[in-house]
Design a protein around this motif. Structure first.
Motif, short mmCIF file in Angstrom:
data_model
loop_
_atom_site.label_atom_id
_atom_site.label_comp_id
_atom_site.label_asym_id
_atom_site.label_seq_id
_atom_site.Cartn_x
_atom_site.Cartn_y
_atom_site.Cartn_z
N UNK A 46 0.94 -1.13 -0.03
CA UNK A 46 -0.22 0.08 0.11
C UNK A 46 0.85 1.26 -0.17
N UNK A 47 1.85 1.10 0.88
CA UNK A 47 2.77 2.40 0.99
C UNK A 47 3.74 2.80 -0.38
N UNK A 48 3.79 1.70 -1.40
CA UNK A 48 4.32 1.82 -2.49
C UNK A 48 3.30 2.35 -3.47
N UNK A 49 2.03 2.28 -3.47
CA UNK A 49 1.24 2.50 -4.40
C UNK A 49 0.96 4.02 -4.69
N UNK A 50 0.89 4.59 -5.75
CA UNK A 50 0.92 5.91 -5.96
C UNK A 50 -0.35 6.43 -5.51
N UNK A 51 -1.58 5.78 -5.87
CA UNK A 51 -2.83 6.19 -5.48
C UNK A 51 -2.85 6.37 -3.87
N UNK A 52 -2.23 5.45 -3.18
CA UNK A 52 -2.35 5.71 -1.74
C UNK A 52 -1.69 6.89 -1.46
N UNK A 53 -0.49 7.11 -1.92
CA UNK A 53 0.19 8.20 -1.51
C UNK A 53 -0.43 9.46 -1.74
#
Length: 121
Positions: free
Chosen positions: A12-19
């Motif tokens: 999740x922390x590597x997902x652009x959308x999350x960030x």
């Protein structure tokens, strides 16, 4: 479960959308992704169990097991529902009830040890 939580946090922390979206929401709420994942560990566990059970049922159905009790099912959706209702849930309920009864017995024993005389006295 700890490895699953760690993988979830990493993914999740590597997902652009999350960030771009959720990271600010977590920050504004004063909670980290790690804390959120820890608080939702049981939900993750339930999802994992459900997913593995669905995989098992699909394989079982594909291998020709299309019967629960006396009824033959034509699709995995109906077979899965019947499997849960007639096989899995009754076993879970029995197990959960036994665990709950044990917890009640322990709580009652602790109560009488700490606060009151036992009714047997």
């Amino acid at each position: 479960m700890n490895k699953i939580v760690e993988k979830y946090i990493s993914d999740v922390s590597q997902a652009d959308y999350f960030m771009q979206n959720y990271n600010k929401i977590y920050m504004d709420a004063g909670i980290s992704l790690q804390e959120s994942a820890e608080k939702n560990k049981e939900i993750m566990r339930a999802d994992l169990v459900r997913s593995r059970l669905q995989q098992y049922i699909r394989k079982e159905f594909a291998d020709g097991n299309d019967r629960v009790g006396d009824h033959v099912y034509e699709n995995t959706k109906d077979y899965f529902r019947a499997y849960l209702e007639e096989i899995a849930y009754p076993q879970i309920e029995e197990s959960v009830l036994k665990e709950f009864e044990d917890q009640l017995d322990s709580a009652e024993k602790l109560y009488y040890e700490k606060y009151a005389e036992s009714p047997e006295s």
